[in-house]
Each structure stands twice: as C-alpha cells, then as structure tokens.
Design a protein around this motif. Structure first.
Motif, PDB file in Angstrom:
ATOM      1  N   GLY A  41      16.447  10.141 -23.590  1.00 18.31           N
ATOM      2  CA  GLY A  41      15.377  11.104 -23.334  1.00 18.31           C
ATOM      3  C   GLY A  41      14.158  10.523 -22.662  1.00 18.31           C
ATOM      4  O   GLY A  41      13.149  11.224 -22.488  1.00 18.31           O
ATOM      5  N   ARG A  42      14.205   9.283 -22.254  1.00 22.67           N
ATOM      6  CA  ARG A  42      13.064   8.631 -21.615  1.00 22.67           C
ATOM      7  C   ARG A  42      12.898   9.144 -20.192  1.00 22.67           C
ATOM      8  O   ARG A  42      13.864   9.245 -19.442  1.00 22.67           O
ATOM      9  N   LEU A  43      11.662   9.487 -19.803  1.00 21.57           N
ATOM     10  CA  LEU A  43      11.372   9.985 -18.459  1.00 21.57           C
ATOM     11  C   LEU A  43      11.140   8.815 -17.514  1.00 21.57           C
ATOM     12  O   LEU A  43      10.303   7.936 -17.781  1.00 21.57           O
ATOM     13  N   GLY A  44      11.875   8.806 -16.424  1.00 20.19           N
ATOM     14  CA  GLY A  44      11.716   7.759 -15.421  1.00 20.19           C
ATOM     15  C   GLY A  44      11.530   8.328 -14.033  1.00 20.19           C
ATOM     16  O   GLY A  44      11.813   9.501 -13.767  1.00 20.19           O
ATOM     17  N   MET A  45      11.059   7.479 -13.158  1.00 20.69           N
ATOM     18  CA  MET A  45      10.871   7.853 -11.747  1.00 20.69           C
ATOM     19  C   MET A  45      11.301   6.681 -10.872  1.00 20.69           C
ATOM     20  O   MET A  45      10.787   5.571 -11.003  1.00 20.69           O
ATOM     21  N   ILE A  46      12.274   6.924  -9.980  1.00 25.44           N
ATOM     22  CA  ILE A  46      12.571   5.932  -8.948  1.00 25.44           C
ATOM     23  C   ILE A  46      11.668   6.216  -7.756  1.00 25.44           C
ATOM     24  O   ILE A  46      11.349   7.370  -7.453  1.00 25.44           O
ATOM     25  N   TRP A  47      11.217   5.175  -7.102  1.00 26.14           N
ATOM     26  CA  TRP A  47      10.375   5.328  -5.915  1.00 26.14           C
ATOM     27  C   TRP A  47      10.508   4.067  -5.073  1.00 26.14           C
ATOM     28  O   TRP A  47      11.023   3.043  -5.531  1.00 26.14           O
ATOM     29  N   THR A  48      10.061   4.146  -3.852  1.00 22.91           N
ATOM     30  CA  THR A  48      10.341   3.088  -2.872  1.00 22.91           C
ATOM     31  C   THR A  48       9.049   2.544  -2.269  1.00 22.91           C
ATOM     32  O   THR A  48       8.077   3.272  -2.072  1.00 22.91           O
ATOM     33  N   SER A  49       9.062   1.239  -1.994  1.00 20.95           N
ATOM     34  CA  SER A  49       7.975   0.594  -1.257  1.00 20.95           C
ATOM     35  C   SER A  49       8.596  -0.560  -0.457  1.00 20.95           C
ATOM     36  O   SER A  49       9.780  -0.502  -0.125  1.00 20.95           O
ATOM     37  N   TRP A  50       7.815  -1.577  -0.195  1.00 23.81           N
ATOM     38  CA  TRP A  50       8.268  -2.684   0.659  1.00 23.81           C
ATOM     39  C   TRP A  50       8.083  -4.021  -0.049  1.00 23.81           C
ATOM     40  O   TRP A  50       7.120  -4.218  -0.793  1.00 23.81           O
ATOM     41  N   ILE A  51       9.016  -4.931   0.184  1.00 26.11           N
ATOM     42  CA  ILE A  51       8.833  -6.338  -0.136  1.00 26.11           C
ATOM     43  C   ILE A  51       8.772  -7.060   1.206  1.00 26.11           C
ATOM     44  O   ILE A  51       9.798  -7.270   1.863  1.00 26.11           O
ATOM     45  N   GLU A  52       7.533  -7.342   1.618  1.00 26.28           N
ATOM     46  CA  GLU A  52       7.258  -7.831   2.973  1.00 26.28           C
ATOM     47  C   GLU A  52       7.802  -6.821   3.979  1.00 26.28           C
ATOM     48  O   GLU A  52       7.291  -5.713   4.076  1.00 26.28           O
ATOM     49  N   ASP A  53       8.859  -7.117   4.706  1.00 22.63           N
ATOM     50  CA  ASP A  53       9.352  -6.165   5.701  1.00 22.63           C
ATOM     51  C   ASP A  53      10.671  -5.528   5.291  1.00 22.63           C
ATOM     52  O   ASP A  53      11.403  -5.001   6.122  1.00 22.63           O
ATOM     53  N   ILE A  54      10.981  -5.564   3.992  1.00 24.12           N
ATOM     54  CA  ILE A  54      12.271  -5.057   3.501  1.00 24.12           C
ATOM     55  C   ILE A  54      12.031  -3.848   2.606  1.00 24.12           C
ATOM     56  O   ILE A  54      11.305  -3.913   1.625  1.00 24.12           O
ATOM     57  N   LYS A  75       0.816  -1.220   0.000  1.00 26.18           N
ATOM     58  CA  LYS A  75       0.000   0.000   0.000  1.00 26.18           C
ATOM     59  C   LYS A  75       0.845   1.264   0.000  1.00 26.18           C
ATOM     60  O   LYS A  75       0.308   2.370  -0.058  1.00 26.18           O
ATOM     61  N   VAL A  76       2.168   1.137   0.080  1.00 27.33           N
ATOM     62  CA  VAL A  76       3.035   2.284   0.388  1.00 27.33           C
ATOM     63  C   VAL A  76       3.696   2.850  -0.868  1.00 27.33           C
ATOM     64  O   VAL A  76       4.315   2.113  -1.649  1.00 27.33           O
ATOM     65  N   THR A  77       3.548   4.160  -1.066  1.00 31.48           N
ATOM     66  CA  THR A  77       4.377   4.897  -2.024  1.00 31.48           C
ATOM     67  C   THR A  77       5.287   5.833  -1.244  1.00 31.48           C
ATOM     68  O   THR A  77       4.852   6.475  -0.291  1.00 31.48           O
ATOM     69  N   ASP A  78       6.548   5.935  -1.675  1.00 27.91           N
ATOM     70  CA  ASP A  78       7.539   6.658  -0.879  1.00 27.91           C
ATOM     71  C   ASP A  78       8.652   7.145  -1.805  1.00 27.91           C
ATOM     72  O   ASP A  78       9.005   6.474  -2.783  1.00 27.91           O
ATOM     73  N   GLY A  79       9.218   8.310  -1.507  1.00 26.23           N
ATOM     74  CA  GLY A  79      10.472   8.768  -2.083  1.00 26.23           C
ATOM     75  C   GLY A  79      10.572   8.856  -3.596  1.00 26.23           C
ATOM     76  O   GLY A  79      11.501   8.283  -4.178  1.00 26.23           O
ATOM     77  N   PRO A  80       9.676   9.590  -4.304  1.00 21.90           N
ATOM     78  CA  PRO A  80       9.835   9.706  -5.761  1.00 21.90           C
ATOM     79  C   PRO A  80      11.008  10.599  -6.141  1.00 21.90           C
ATOM     80  O   PRO A  80      11.344  11.547  -5.426  1.00 21.90           O
ATOM     81  N   TYR A  81      11.628  10.305  -7.275  1.00 24.77           N
ATOM     82  CA  TYR A  81      12.662  11.171  -7.836  1.00 24.77           C
ATOM     83  C   TYR A  81      12.685  10.955  -9.341  1.00 24.77           C
ATOM     84  O   TYR A  81      12.732   9.820  -9.815  1.00 24.77           O
ATOM     85  N   LEU A  82      12.661  12.061 -10.121  1.00 26.72           N
ATOM     86  CA  LEU A  82      12.538  12.016 -11.571  1.00 26.72           C
ATOM     87  C   LEU A  82      13.903  12.114 -12.252  1.00 26.72           C
ATOM     88  O   LEU A  82      14.818  12.758 -11.739  1.00 26.72           O
ATOM     89  N   PHE A  83      14.005  11.521 -13.458  1.00 24.09           N
ATOM     90  CA  PHE A  83      15.250  11.584 -14.231  1.00 24.09           C
ATOM     91  C   PHE A  83      14.929  11.329 -15.709  1.00 24.09           C
ATOM     92  O   PHE A  83      13.824  10.867 -16.050  1.00 24.09           O
ATOM     93  N   ARG A  84      15.874  11.637 -16.563  1.00 21.73           N
ATOM     94  CA  ARG A  84      15.784  11.241 -17.971  1.00 21.73           C
ATOM     95  C   ARG A  84      17.002  10.391 -18.329  1.00 21.73           C
ATOM     96  O   ARG A  84      18.122  10.664 -17.891  1.00 21.73           O
ATOM     97  N   THR A  85      16.752   9.384 -19.130  1.00 20.47           N
ATOM     98  CA  THR A  85      17.844   8.531 -19.608  1.00 20.47           C
ATOM     99  C   THR A  85      18.568   9.212 -20.761  1.00 20.47           C
ATOM    100  O   THR A  85      18.140  10.271 -21.250  1.00 20.47           O
ATOM    101  N   GLY A  86      19.627   8.586 -21.220  1.00 20.25           N
ATOM    102  CA  GLY A  86      20.381   9.139 -22.338  1.00 20.25           C
ATOM    103  C   GLY A  86      19.569   9.243 -23.606  1.00 20.25           C
ATOM    104  O   GLY A  86      19.867  10.064 -24.485  1.00 20.25           O
TER     105      GLY A  86
END
Length: 612
Positions: free
Chosen positions: A515-528, A502-513
């Motif tokens: 020109g593709r737009l990407g977003m890193i973000w964080t959640s959980w795999i069980e308790d990790i 259920k968790v969305t956390d810590g977005p950060y935007l970037f473009r690849t070489g």
C-alpha cells in the motif's frame, strides 16, 4: 491547342494518370488538379494570414489565390493599406512595427486536411522570376517547432548575391532553439536558361521521391539533391528524432522580398505563380492522413498502415494502456499518435488520435509531448503536453519560454479520437508545465501531477493540482511536492562542477503490495537519461516525499510508466536512445516489475518479438 484543353485530354476526363515510369510501383493517393475556374477548395487548402515569416514584404491573405485556366494562381500585388497588427508603442517586432501593408500575396497549406509519410510528390508549375520573387513548394511536419519539425524545400527560387538560383533543400534541428542544420543545393538559374532561353515562360515538373532511406528532389527528371535520412536527425531540442520519418504537409506560396527575396521589381507586379497540379503517389505501407478528423481517416485506411515489431518502432515517452474491454494494448507517446497490439510485440499503426482546437491557446500547430492514456469512470482520457511556439510567456537567462502546458482530452473509446473538454486551460498560462499524469488520492479526488519546467524556475518541480470530477478542468491552485535538487542520484556538470540536476520529467504514480505510494520520475546523470523513484511518507500525494538514493533503471532508460498486462504481471514501459546506422533515435522497451513488497523492483528487460 491551349494549355487547359491539352491537359484535359491527357487527364482523361479529369482523372489523373500515373507517369509511365511510375505505373508499375506507384499508386496515386491524393491530387489537386485545379480544373474548375473560381475559388480554390478551402476544404483542402488553408490560407495563412498576415506577415508570417522571414521579414517578407507581403501580407498573406486568401484573396490572392484562385483557380483559373486549369491552374491554381497565386498572385502577388502591390497595394497599400493599414496594417491591422501595427503597434505604435510598446513591445514590437517586424510584423507590428510596419504601419502599412505595401504588398499582398497568398500562402496555402494542407496542414489541416492532408499530410503523408513517404511517397512521390509531383508539382507542375510555372514560376515568376522577376526581382523580389520568392515562390516555393515545400513541406513541414507539425509535431514540433521549426526546424525540429523538418522542412523539405522541393522548390525555392530567389536571388543569392543578386544572382538567381533554384534551390532544393532540407532542414532539421540542432541543439539550439530556432537554429537549423541544412542540406541545401542552390543551382544558378543560368544552368537552366542556358539550355532553354524561354525556360521561365514554360511549365516544369518538380518531383520529390521520399522513403525511409532518402529524400531525392528532381526538376524535369534532373536530380537536384539527394538527402540521406541517416544525416537528418534532430539535436537535443528536437529530442534526437528524425523529422523525416514523420508525416509532412504541403505548402505553396509566393513571397516577396524579405530575407531571401531581394530587391522587389515593382514594374513586374502583379506577379503570378501558376500551379497546374499537385499529386502524391505512394507504395504499399506508406501512410496518408486526410481531413481535420485525421484519426477517423487513419482508421478508414488501416489496411495501408503496417504492423511493426516493438523494437523497430521509433517513439519517445511510450505509455501503454491495457484495455480489458477490448483485450487490446494501446501505446501512445510524443507526437499525438497511437499504436495497437494484442501481444505487446507486434504493433499496428501509427494512427493520429489527438484533435486539438485551433482557436484555443494551443493554436493551429501545437507540439504534442509525453501523451498518456487513462481510463476513468467509463471514459478514456489523453493527458499530454502541448506547446504553442507562437506565444512567448517569459524570458529567463536568455531562454525564450513558449506557452507550454499539460492538458487533457477525452474520448468514449480507447482508440479515440481524443478531443478537448470544457475548460480552455488546466494550469497557469504564465507557467510552463509538462508531463501531466493522473492519480486518484486517498481522499477520492482526481489529481493531475505535473512538472514545472526548469527553464523558468531553474530547479524543476513536481506539483499536483485537483481536477474536476469529470476531469474537464482543474480546481484551485497547484501545490509543490518536491524539486529536482531533492534527488541524491541525479546530477549534471555545469561550469566544470558537478551539481544536482535541474530537470524533473515523466512522473508516474503507483502503490506497492503493502500500500505504499510511490512515484517514478526521470532526470539526468550528467548526459545520461535515467529514472529514479520517490516514496510518500504519508501515503498521499502531500508527502513528504523521500527520494531513493540510487536510480532504478539502467543508464539510458527513462520516462517510464507502469501497467498490468493481461496475464496479471506488472510491466514498465520506458524509452532509450540508440544509434542505428548513424541515426540517433528513441525506442520503447519493457521491463518486468515486482510490486509485491514494500518497494518497486525492476526485473529483466522483456525482449521484443522480431518477427515481421
């Protein structure tokens, strides 16, 4: 010889001196001597107002404290008047259901003027011991809500099952909201009065010795409690941080009745709590923060702030700005603090750089989470999540939701101080939001990308909102980008079943070489805690967003951001959890990043320079 004359001589024309035992290793860095009759120093001490905590009987106000006879005197009185917080109807609590104030007293804090990290605190005081009296000398942190902020009770006096005790305690957070873990020592008052029947008529010295290993509390040089910091790590609500490795500020108060004060002896009123002095000593490398402009004070005292290897720093949600103008790296994160470095290995700090408005919705004591630094059009911007636990905006499935929102501060310099801009809010007051980050989209307009908290919507969201050209406020409404359940890699176990997280956390935007737009973000795999990536099919924030099937970092690394180092290489800053001598902490790390192709690729971890 009266008390004031005696101490004036001992203090050598009002200049405090160190105890003989401390002269070799300790240096006086701050003190309040209370030698002038009249009002207390309001530039140092801030008075709490109203019914504040613990169902106590007194209404706190500044009028019940004064300097007199070489002491700070806090006086508890019986006086009846209308309660301005009284509510006859509607939702009420113990503060607003009382029609009348029956007692008054004072509680003074240094929250806005002085805090310190490690040192020796000495307070010489005479305490009231009549029925209902609850005097205290204590400390709190201000980066998190209680008890995750940490509480140190250098002195409390009250009755336990009608038996007077003196207490020496510390408290920190566990995995439940507003629930504390206590290390408490309660010593029967008779332990002291058996040795001196006139103990209550005299002044005594309470002392706290605090370093990175332990907190030790003394009364007249008798050790009352020895609290190892290896045991004082918060639970999940406190982000598994150790609150006693962060600055704390002072409180002096005289409470009456309430949860612990017991039955009030009205014949003993007014009661006086007399404080002769408050002194803080420190050794080299320990830190103090002075004045409402704490960032400026920290910069004036840089010689006392140490340089630390990156892998020895404790910091959640690390974000690094590589500032080309100063050729300096600036690292911030949760807590409103800042570190600086020239090589990404050795970091100097921390300095406090976030200065909020106490009259805003954030209040006087906001938590500060997940701060980021961004340079834009000649200014430096501080994106962070602020929480005011005193404001409740919702209750969902038994969880009380406090006022929490992403907000932006501004500075002319990367080192701050960062201060609020024109608009009081950026996001709806009824929605808890967090982890705001910055992006300029293909339309040339600036945006904040942020998370809608799962505790309210039960399926965390990633959203965007347009910002004004100078980032001083927002424009229009937020728009949904994707939900936590869209991720194929994040999952949790609930009621014995594996479900999408259920968790969305810590977005950060970037473009690849490419020109593709990407977003890193964080959640959980069980308790990790784990980090993934999504890509926009349109190349804009509007998406649609496609989630990669697998996470991009190893397990236990998350809340990442990207920056280009001065050598031209891209790096990712993340934090991980680790256990160090029984302490569960978060530590920043760097990974090499390849953005040259169509997708972000994570390389090897950049090992820290362990030189001291």
């Amino acid at each position: 010889m009266n008390k004031k004359a005696f101490w004036m001589i001992a203090l050598c024309a009002c200049m405090p001196i160190l105890p003989a035992a401390a002269q070799a290793t300790w240096k006086l860095v701050w003190s309040e001597e209370f030698n002038t009759d009249g009002p207390y120093n309001r530039n140092v001490w801030e008075a709490e107002q109203g019914f504040v905590r613990n169902h106590e009987a007194q209404w706190y106000q500044e009028d019940n404290a004064r300097q007199e006879g070489g002491c700070l005197v806090i006086e508890a009185k019986k006086e009846r008047r209308a309660n301005p917080s009284y509510k006859k109807e509607g939702r009420r609590d113990w503060r607003s259901e009382r029609e009348f104030i029956e007692y008054t007293s004072s509680s003074l804090t240094t929250r806005r003027s002085f805090s310190f990290l490690y040192g020796r605190l000495e307070v010489r005081a005479k305490i009231p011991t009549s029925g209902g009296a609850w005097p205290a000398i204590w400390l709190l942190g201000k980066d998190m809500p209680w008890p995750s902020c940490g509480e140190i009770d250098v002195m409390e006096y009250y009755r336990i099952k009608d038996v007077p005790h003196i207490l020496a305690n510390a408290a920190w957070g566990n995995n439940q909201q507003y629930s504390a873990v206590w290390n408490s020592k309660a010593i029967p008052f008779s332990h002291f009065t058996d040795k001196d029947p006139k103990w209550a008529e005299k002044f005594h010295v309470w002392r706290m010795d605090w370093n990175s290993e332990a907190i030790k509390i003394y009364l007249d040089d008798e050790l009352l409690n020895d609290i190892p910091l290896s045991q004082t790590v918060n639970g999940s609500i406190g982000q598994h941080l150790n609150p006693f490795m962060r600055p704390q500020y002072l409180l002096l108060n005289l409470a009456i009745g309430g949860d612990n004060g017991g039955k009030i002896d009205n014949e003993a009123l007014p009661m006086k709590y007399e404080i002769d002095y408050v002194r803080v000593y420190q050794q080299d490398g320990m830190q103090t923060f002075n004045g409402t402009g704490q960032a400026q004070a920290a910069r004036r005292n840089r010689s006392r702030i140490r340089t630390t290897a990156r892998d020895s720093i404790i910091l959640s949600d690390p974000c690094i700005l590589a500032d080309s103008a100063t050729q300096t790296y600036y690292m911030t994160g949760t807590g409103g603090m800042l570190y600086t470095s020239k090589d990404l290995n050795q970091w100097t700090g921390p300095y406090q750089v976030a200065e909020t408005d106490p009259d805003s919705w954030m209040g006087r004591r906001p938590q500060i989470w997940a701060a980021e630094l961004h340079q834009y059009k000649g200014k430096y911007y501080y994106f962070a999540t602020f929480t005011n636990e005193a404001i409740k905006i919702d209750t969902v499935r038994g969880n009380i939701i406090p006022r929490r929102a992403s907000h932006i501060l501004v500075s002319d310099k990367p080192e701050g101080p960062y201060r609020p801009m024109a608009d009081a809010t950026y996001l709806p007051a009824t929605q808890p939001t967090l982890d705001g980050t910055f992006w300029v989209d293909t339309d040339g307009k600036p945006y904040m990308i942020y998370c809608g908290e799962w505790l309210q919507n039960w399926n965390g969201t990633m959203e965007k909102i347009q910002l004004k050209p100078d980032l001083s406020g927002s424009v229009g409404q937020g728009k949904l980008l994707f939900r936590a359940s869209d991720s194929p890699w994040s999952r949790e176990i609930e009621d014995g079943k594996v479900r999408r997280s259920k968790v969305t956390d810590g977005p950060y935007l970037f473009r690849t070489g490419t020109g593709r737009l990407g977003m890193i973000w964080t959640s959980w795999i069980e308790d990790i805690y784990t980090q993934g990536v999504a890509y926009s099919e349109s190349g804009t924030l509007d998406g649609p967003w496609t989630q990669e099937p697998q996470p991009i970092t190893p397990p236990n690394f998350g809340h990442g951001m990207l920056f280009r180092a001065f050598d031209g290489n891209w790096l990712m800053s993340v934090h991980s959890h680790k256990n160090v001598n029984g302490r569960y902490i978060r530590v920043p790390h760097l990974f090499e990043v390849d953005l040259s192709g169509d997708k972000l690729k994570i390389g090897k971890m950049v090992e820290g320079d362990r030189k001291r």
